[in-house]
Design a protein around this motif. Structure first.
Motif, PDB file in Angstrom:
ATOM      1  N   PHE A  70      14.043  51.682  43.314  1.00  0.00           N
ATOM      2  CA  PHE A  70      14.485  51.025  43.492  1.00  0.00           C
ATOM      3  C   PHE A  70      16.215  51.051  43.208  1.00  0.00           C
ATOM      4  CE2 PHE A  70      16.404  46.780  44.625  1.00  0.00           C
ATOM      5  CZ  PHE A  70      16.409  47.120  45.987  1.00  0.00           C
ATOM      6  N   GLY A  73      18.413  53.942  44.084  1.00  0.00           N
ATOM      7  CA  GLY A  73      19.309  53.903  45.170  1.00  0.00           C
ATOM      8  C   GLY A  73      20.114  53.123  45.593  1.00  0.00           C
ATOM      9  N   LEU A  74      20.013  51.198  44.835  1.00  0.00           N
ATOM     10  CA  LEU A  74      20.803  50.628  45.240  1.00  0.00           C
ATOM     11  C   LEU A  74      21.893  51.172  44.319  1.00  0.00           C
ATOM     12  CD1 LEU A  74      20.962  47.609  45.554  1.00  0.00           C
ATOM     13  CD2 LEU A  74      19.888  46.656  43.048  1.00  0.00           C
ATOM     14  N   LYS A  76      23.247  53.951  43.340  1.00  0.00           N
ATOM     15  CA  LYS A  76      23.120  54.628  44.839  1.00  0.00           C
ATOM     16  C   LYS A  76      24.161  53.977  45.594  1.00  0.00           C
ATOM     17  CE  LYS A  76      20.665  59.086  43.441  1.00  0.00           C
ATOM     18  NZ  LYS A  76      20.311  60.146  44.092  1.00  0.00           N
ATOM     19  N   ALA A  77      23.958  53.590  46.327  1.00  0.00           N
ATOM     20  CA  ALA A  77      24.067  52.509  47.531  1.00  0.00           C
ATOM     21  C   ALA A  77      25.761  51.753  46.837  1.00  0.00           C
ATOM     22  CB  ALA A  77      23.701  52.008  47.978  1.00  0.00           C
ATOM     23  N   ASN A  78      25.354  51.046  45.772  1.00  0.00           N
ATOM     24  CA  ASN A  78      26.894  49.976  45.502  1.00  0.00           C
ATOM     25  C   ASN A  78      27.424  51.113  45.422  1.00  0.00           C
ATOM     26  OD1 ASN A  78      26.721  47.365  44.998  1.00  0.00           O
ATOM     27  ND2 ASN A  78      24.400  47.869  44.926  1.00  0.00           N
ATOM     28  N   SER A 113      13.738  46.513  50.798  1.00  0.00           N
ATOM     29  CA  SER A 113      14.083  47.183  50.473  1.00  0.00           C
ATOM     30  C   SER A 113      15.296  47.589  50.525  1.00  0.00           C
ATOM     31  CB  SER A 113      13.639  48.286  50.160  1.00  0.00           C
ATOM     32  OG  SER A 113      12.450  47.841  48.637  1.00  0.00           O
ATOM     33  N   THR A 117      19.339  46.890  49.785  1.00  0.00           N
ATOM     34  CA  THR A 117      21.077  48.222  49.704  1.00  0.00           C
ATOM     35  C   THR A 117      21.987  47.245  50.476  1.00  0.00           C
ATOM     36  OG1 THR A 117      18.461  49.700  48.978  1.00  0.00           O
ATOM     37  CG2 THR A 117      20.916  50.437  49.402  1.00  0.00           C
ATOM     38  N   THR A 120      22.788  48.914  54.110  1.00  0.00           N
ATOM     39  CA  THR A 120      21.838  49.498  55.572  1.00  0.00           C
ATOM     40  C   THR A 120      21.623  48.497  55.325  1.00  0.00           C
ATOM     41  OG1 THR A 120      20.135  49.463  53.737  1.00  0.00           O
ATOM     42  CG2 THR A 120      21.250  51.610  54.931  1.00  0.00           C
ATOM     43  N   TYR A 149      17.256  56.587  54.043  1.00  0.00           N
ATOM     44  CA  TYR A 149      16.203  55.568  52.630  1.00  0.00           C
ATOM     45  C   TYR A 149      16.404  55.647  51.681  1.00  0.00           C
ATOM     46  CZ  TYR A 149      12.824  54.704  56.022  1.00  0.00           C
ATOM     47  OH  TYR A 149      11.455  55.030  56.965  1.00  0.00           O
ATOM     48  N   PHE A 152      11.999  55.310  49.815  1.00  0.00           N
ATOM     49  CA  PHE A 152      11.520  53.993  49.646  1.00  0.00           C
ATOM     50  C   PHE A 152      10.195  53.975  51.166  1.00  0.00           C
ATOM     51  CE2 PHE A 152      16.307  51.445  49.249  1.00  0.00           C
ATOM     52  CZ  PHE A 152      15.838  52.147  47.826  1.00  0.00           C
TER      53      PHE A 152
END
Length: 161
Positions: A70, A73-74, A76-78, A113, A117, A120, A149, A152
């Motif tokens: 998580f 992923g967080l 990368k998304a930021n 989740s 993020t 999304t 996602y 997740f």
């Protein structure tokens, strides 16, 4: 038993002031936890209470997910959202995906989740368990779980089903 233990510990946590807890507070916690447990059982007659939530392996797995997949992923998304904000390269839309989750806990874990993020947002979950997700950059109208996602969904199945 689970409701009793959680209620008892929560009360003691609320009245704890750093020192020893007076015996009267422990007695009040026992009585209050008993009342809450009886009330819960009368409100939810057909529902079975599981002790799975107290399993240390589940907690270790959840913390591993939280601080491992998580967190990655967080991050990368930021970075992705920051890049899209700077360049203006967005193509927002709502997509539908059915991860095939069977329990409410797993659906809630996945929905949270996704929503936490950046880029999304879980908009809705229908009766069949399909998720409607607002996505900042729709690459495909029928995306795979991995595109939308990442891992997740796998973790929600592993930890909550």
């Amino acid at each position: 038993m689970f409701i009793f233990v959680v209620s008892f510990l929560m009360y003691l946590l609320l009245v704890w002031s750093g020192g020893a807890i007076p015996m009267i507070e422990v007695l009040i916690a026992l009585i209050l936890a008993s009342v809450i447990t009886v009330a819960f059982r009368s409100w939810h007659k057909g529902r079975k209470i599981s002790m799975r939530g107290l399993d240390p392996k589940r907690w270790f797995g959840f913390f591993h997910y939280l601080f491992g997949p998580f967190a990655v992923g967080l991050a990368k998304a930021n970075i992705d959202v920051a890049k899209r904000v700077i360049t203006g390269d967005i193509r927002p839309g709502i997509v539908k995906v059915n991860p095939g989750l069977t329990t409410d806990v797993a659906r809630t874990m996945l929905a949270d989740s996704i929503t936490l993020t950046p880029g999304t947002l879980t908009v809705d979950v229908d009766e069949e368990g399909a998720f409607y997700i607002h996505w900042i950059y729709v690459e495909d109208e029928n995306p795979t779980e991995e595109q939308l996602y990442g891992t997740f969904g796998h973790w929600a199945r592993r930890l909550a089903e």
